[in-house]
Design a protein around this motif. Structure first.
Motif, short mmCIF file in Angstrom:
data_model
loop_
_atom_site.label_atom_id
_atom_site.label_comp_id
_atom_site.label_asym_id
_atom_site.label_seq_id
_atom_site.Cartn_x
_atom_site.Cartn_y
_atom_site.Cartn_z
N LEU A 149 -5.87 87.26 -65.04
CA LEU A 149 -4.79 88.17 -65.43
C LEU A 149 -3.45 87.60 -64.97
O LEU A 149 -3.36 86.89 -63.96
CB LEU A 149 -4.98 89.55 -64.78
N ALA A 150 -2.40 87.93 -65.70
CA ALA A 150 -1.05 87.59 -65.23
C ALA A 150 -0.77 88.41 -63.97
O ALA A 150 -1.29 89.51 -63.80
CB ALA A 150 -0.02 87.92 -66.30
N HIS A 151 0.05 87.87 -63.07
CA HIS A 151 0.34 88.58 -61.84
C HIS A 151 1.84 88.65 -61.58
O HIS A 151 2.61 87.78 -62.01
CB HIS A 151 -0.34 87.91 -60.65
N THR A 152 2.23 89.70 -60.89
CA THR A 152 3.58 89.81 -60.31
C THR A 152 3.39 90.40 -58.93
O THR A 152 2.77 91.45 -58.76
CB THR A 152 4.50 90.73 -61.13
N CYS A 202 9.03 95.21 -63.83
CA CYS A 202 8.05 94.12 -63.83
C CYS A 202 7.02 94.26 -64.94
O CYS A 202 6.37 93.27 -65.32
CB CYS A 202 7.34 94.06 -62.47
N VAL A 203 6.85 95.46 -65.45
CA VAL A 203 5.85 95.69 -66.50
C VAL A 203 6.21 94.95 -67.79
O VAL A 203 5.34 94.40 -68.46
CB VAL A 203 5.69 97.21 -66.77
N THR A 204 7.49 94.91 -68.12
CA THR A 204 7.89 94.36 -69.43
C THR A 204 8.74 93.09 -69.35
O THR A 204 8.95 92.46 -70.37
CB THR A 204 8.68 95.41 -70.23
N ASP A 205 9.24 92.73 -68.19
CA ASP A 205 10.10 91.55 -68.08
C ASP A 205 9.25 90.29 -67.99
O ASP A 205 8.60 90.06 -66.96
CB ASP A 205 11.00 91.69 -66.85
N PRO A 206 9.26 89.45 -69.00
CA PRO A 206 8.40 88.25 -68.97
C PRO A 206 8.78 87.28 -67.86
O PRO A 206 7.93 86.52 -67.38
CB PRO A 206 8.61 87.63 -70.36
N ASP A 207 10.04 87.29 -67.44
CA ASP A 207 10.48 86.39 -66.38
C ASP A 207 9.88 86.76 -65.02
O ASP A 207 9.96 85.96 -64.08
CB ASP A 207 12.00 86.38 -66.28
N LYS A 208 9.32 87.97 -64.90
CA LYS A 208 8.75 88.40 -63.63
C LYS A 208 7.24 88.13 -63.56
O LYS A 208 6.62 88.38 -62.51
CB LYS A 208 9.06 89.88 -63.38
N ARG A 209 6.67 87.66 -64.63
CA ARG A 209 5.25 87.33 -64.61
C ARG A 209 5.02 85.99 -63.91
O ARG A 209 5.80 85.05 -64.06
CB ARG A 209 4.69 87.27 -66.03
N GLY A 210 3.91 85.91 -63.19
CA GLY A 210 3.59 84.68 -62.48
C GLY A 210 4.51 84.42 -61.31
O GLY A 210 4.62 83.27 -60.86
N GLN A 211 5.16 85.47 -60.79
CA GLN A 211 6.18 85.30 -59.76
C GLN A 211 5.83 86.08 -58.49
O GLN A 211 5.17 87.12 -58.54
CB GLN A 211 7.54 85.79 -60.26
N ILE A 212 6.29 85.57 -57.34
CA ILE A 212 6.33 86.30 -56.08
C ILE A 212 7.79 86.63 -55.83
O ILE A 212 8.61 85.72 -55.69
CB ILE A 212 5.73 85.49 -54.93
#
Length: 319
Positions: A149-152, A202-212
């Motif tokens: 799964l993608a994570h944030t 974070c739910v919809t912002d693609p730039d926040k996926r895969g990020q800490i």
């Protein structure tokens, strides 16, 4: 948010203050939210308010895989958000909640076939892990990063609630307690609602996926002594402080650690002393791994609510 951006979100930890704020923000952003709660007195009490806010509520223990699978099958969430955290910080609670409960939620999400994104509320203090709950959070973070799964992963700084423990003390005319000279630590505290809004983004912002993502509230970074001075001013008092040496926690830790190998009670009390010393001496800001120092400038800011406004509300004082 565009209508097509609305997601089905499963939220765990919605009975806590941050979880409730996240639920409000998610509903306000147009998402379809299902909250999974324990079937307990506190869970049922929280359920009423969550339903009033527009959330669906399902009861299931995170340790019950079959019940959790049934919740996922019914809710069919595209995103999962976890705001759960151990309350005591004891090694046993940290393992059961910060790792095991989150892992059960993640594994159910992976089995579901609908979930594609897992958003975790963690903590900025895991940058310098010395406490049981920090190690358990990091252990789960590592598992989450390896998930299909993608994570944030969101690591907030101090919360307003954690900086409000001395309001009654100051109102009663007692001195504000500081550690050392009151300048040992700094933080950029963030309000529940601002953090809830950040989590919802974070739910919809693609730039926040895969990020800490470390995140604080509006600056500047504030010391414990500055917090006390602000609180006294709003209470209409001259600033008054009483210093507590952080070394007292180290001494308590040494004494309690003697019994820790033989008694869970001593082990837990030793951990509490370790926690107290940590928060008395470590800033809640982004840590520069190269220099080993905390950086206010490197700590991102989000939101509009300030600690001063929060204190004023608690005291019923004008700004």
């Amino acid at each position: 948010m565009k209508q097509g951006d609305a997601r089905k979100v499963l939220l765990a930890g919605a009975s806590g203050t941050i979880g409730r704020a996240a639920a409000r923000a998610l509903i306000g952003a147009g998402h379809e939210v299902t909250c999974v709660l324990r079937d307990s007195a506190s869970g049922r009490e929280a359920a009423e308010a969550l339903r009033d806010n527009g959330c669906a509520v399902r009861f299931a223990a995170l340790s019950d895989a079959a019940a959790l699978d049934a919740v996922f099958a019914e809710a069919a969430p595209q995103a999962v958000m976890s705001c759960i955290a151990s309350r005591s910080g004891s090694p046993r609670d940290a393992r059961a909640v910060d790792h095991d409960a989150n892992l059960a939620l993640l594994e159910a999400a992976e089995r579901s076939g609908s979930a594609e994104h897992f958003i975790l509320l963690s903590a900025i203090c895991v940058q310098r892990p010395r406490l049981a709950f920090q190690h358990e959070k990091l252990r789960f973070e590592a598992r989450l990063v390896e998930s299909p799964l993608a994570h944030t992963i969101v690591r907030p700084t101090a919360f307003f609630k954690s900086l409000s423990g001395q309001v009654k003390r100051v109102r009663a005319g007692k001195p504000f307690l500081i550690f050392g000279d009151g300048e040992l630590t700094r933080c950029k505290p963030i309000s529940d609602d601002d953090l809830g809004r950040f989590l919802a983004l974070c739910v919809t912002d693609p730039d926040k996926r895969g990020q800490i993502l470390p995140i604080g509230g509006p600056g500047p970074a504030i010391s414990l002594k500055e917090q006390g001075a602000m609180l006294c001013e709003l209470a209409g008092r001259e600033p008054a402080f009483k210093s507590v040496p952080p070394g007292m926690f180290t001494l308590a830790l040494r004494v309690l650690s003697l019994g820790a190998p033989f008694s869970e009670w001593f082990a837990e009390k030793a951990e509490y002393a370790r926690i107290a010393h940590y928060y008395a001496t470590e800033s809640m800001l982004v840590l520069d791994p190269a220099s080993g120092t905390y950086s206010a400038e490197a700590t991102p800011e989000f939101g509009t609510e300030t600690l001063r406004e929060h204190y004023a509300r608690l005291l019923g004082a004008p700004l």
